[in-house]
Every structure is written in C-alpha cells, then in structure tokens.
Design an enzyme around this catalytic site. Structure first.
Site, PDB file in Angstrom:
ATOM      1  N   CYS A  35      83.266  56.376  43.275  1.00 55.24           N
ATOM      2  CA  CYS A  35      83.359  55.174  42.446  1.00 55.24           C
ATOM      3  C   CYS A  35      82.041  54.397  42.410  1.00 55.24           C
ATOM      4  CB  CYS A  35      84.468  54.265  42.963  1.00 55.24           C
ATOM      5  SG  CYS A  35      86.110  54.978  42.810  1.00 55.24           S
ATOM      6  N   CYS A 105      82.197  43.285  43.863  1.00 57.88           N
ATOM      7  CA  CYS A 105      81.604  43.475  45.192  1.00 57.88           C
ATOM      8  C   CYS A 105      82.208  42.499  46.200  1.00 57.88           C
ATOM      9  CB  CYS A 105      80.091  43.280  45.122  1.00 57.88           C
ATOM     10  SG  CYS A 105      79.250  44.516  44.096  1.00 57.88           S
TER      11      CYS A 105
END
Length: 274
Positions: A35, A105
């Site tokens: 990913c 993130c």
C-alpha cells in the site's frame, strides 16, 4: 510540492524515537509495503503504569515519518487510557497541521497505537470489522464510516486523503459515496458509470485480490500462488507448494481463483497456469 509546517519538517529531518523496543509491553503494526505505507509501534510501561518509552519503524513519506515521530513524543508519560484517546487530529495539530492529502499518515499512527494497546491488554488481533469496500487498499465500510464521522468528511477525495480508500482503481467510488451519504444523512446520488480499468490499475487490483482474498486460503493447506503476468484479460499465474502437485489444481484455478478475480476485479478475466 507539499506545504509542510516547520514542525513537520523538523520531525521528518530529525525523527524522535526511531527503533524497536525488544522487551516491549505493546506492539502495533498497520499498513503494508504494497500500500506504500507501513508502521510498527512499540511501547514500554514504567513502574507507575505510564508509557516510559515508545519507538517506531516506518516505511513511508515525510508525513508518515513526522506523524510517527510526533505520536511517540505525545504518548510518553501517558496512561494507556490517555493514549487511547489520542486522535489523528491530535497528531496533526501537534505538528501544526498536515496537507489534507497526507492526513492518512496521522490515521495510521492512531491505528497503530490502538493495536499496541490491544496487544498489551491481551485482546489479540481483531477480525476485519465490516466489509472490504476498497480492494486496492483493504479498507472496510466501518473504517470509512469512522473517518467520515470523526473528521466531517463530505467527498470521496477527502475519504481518500484520510484512509486511502478510492485512491487506486476507482471501482469503489460509488460505494464510498453511498457510505458518505448514509453517514451524513444525505439523499443518495445516482451512480456514475464506471470507467474502464487501465492495465496498471488492473494489475494492481489483481495483485491486491490475490494477496488478501486468495493466498491466505491456499496457504492454510500449504499451497501458494504467484502472479506472473497480465496479458489483456489473461491472468498468468504459477502455483506453488502443495498446489503445484495437487491433482485438483485446475479446479482450484477455475472454480476458486478465477471465480474470485471475476467477482472482485472483472468478469472478463481468464486465469491460466504457466
């Protein structure tokens, strides 16, 4: 180029707490190299039950490194109950903000912390909560719903920024939009006509489906499968392990592997062994 704050740049160029705690009390791993982002978080509790040390190892962009560094700094000195309340918005705010395209993130850091605490408490690995909506990145409807609720997301692009769903082949856009509409109480929009997959998108989706849906089942019986090539709608694979010598291998290819790929990628696919 992303517009990073000075604090993001500092934590990227001079990350804190990089490494791995060998005698950890808690460990959490999220993401995957496939990913593009992966994070491993470990922590050690002190005699007072508070987090005495926390370290991370990550594979990702500047925002992933900065978010992981910031998280480890934030949770030091916290109890586990306090650490469990740290949100992805808290991480982003600690850094003075993150580009909207990089908010996933901070979500990755929040998820790693949750897994590490669950490990310490003996809760074990949670089963997938909900149904996979985005096959490219393995994101479920529950994860999308949570991101929409917690962050006030209103568009598919925003969902992609926070949890990556919809950032691959695009086949899940209608489902993501439906989840947004249901969560926010909006009237459903008419579905858009799906765009044909490019060859790169097709390969990526086939590979993701093999890794997540097919290989685990084959591995249980000592078998495996390797993607060799994709030629138009022909998917060329090689069987490994017990599958290579099984006299029912062709049935496995057609009735399991090919059927899965037809259902999850494209009904026009044909699987062939090489």
């Amino acid at each position: 180029m992303w517009d990073y704050t000075d604090k993001v740049k500092d934590h990227f160029l001079h990350p804190r707490n990089v490494g791995f705690i060998d005698n950890f009390d808690g460990i959490g791993e999220v993401g995957s190299l496939a990913c593009g982002d992966a994070l491993k978080l470990t922590f050690k509790l002190g005699p007072d039950g508070r987090i005495a040390d926390a370290k991370f190892q990550t594979f990702g962009c500047a925002s992933a490194i900065a978010s992981s560094s910031a998280l480890t700094e934030m949770i030091k000195g916290m109890t586990l109950d306090e650490a469990a309340k740290v949100t992805n918005e808290d991480i982003a705010n600690y850094l003075g903000g993150l580009p909207k395209e990089k908010m996933h993130c901070s979500v990755m850091g929040r998820d790693a912390m949750e897994k590490a605490i669950a490990y310490y408490r003996g809760e074990g690995e949670k089963k997938i909560d909900g149904e996979i909506v985005c096959e490219c990145f393995g994101v479920t409807d529950k994860q999308i719903e949570r991101a929409v609720k917690e962050n006030g997301l209103t568009t598919i692009e925003e969902v992609t920024d926070y949890v990556k769903a919809g950032g691959g082949c695009g086949h899940c856009h209608d489902k993501i939009q439906a989840i947004i509409d249901t969560t926010l109480g909006n009237a459903p929009k008419p579905p858009k006509k799906a765009e044909p997959l490019t060859n790169i998108q097709k390969i990526k989706l086939i590979d993701a489906t093999l890794e997540r849906e097919i290989k685990p089942a084959l591995n249980q019986d000592g078998g495996d499968i390797e993607l060799v090539d994709v030629d138009g709608n022909r998917v060329l694979v090689k069987l490994r392990g017990t599958c290579a010598s099984c006299n029912k291998s062709q049935l496995t290819l057609k009735h399991y592997v090919e059927a899965k790929l037809k259902d999850l990628v494209s009904p026009d696919l044909v699987v062939e062994e090489v």
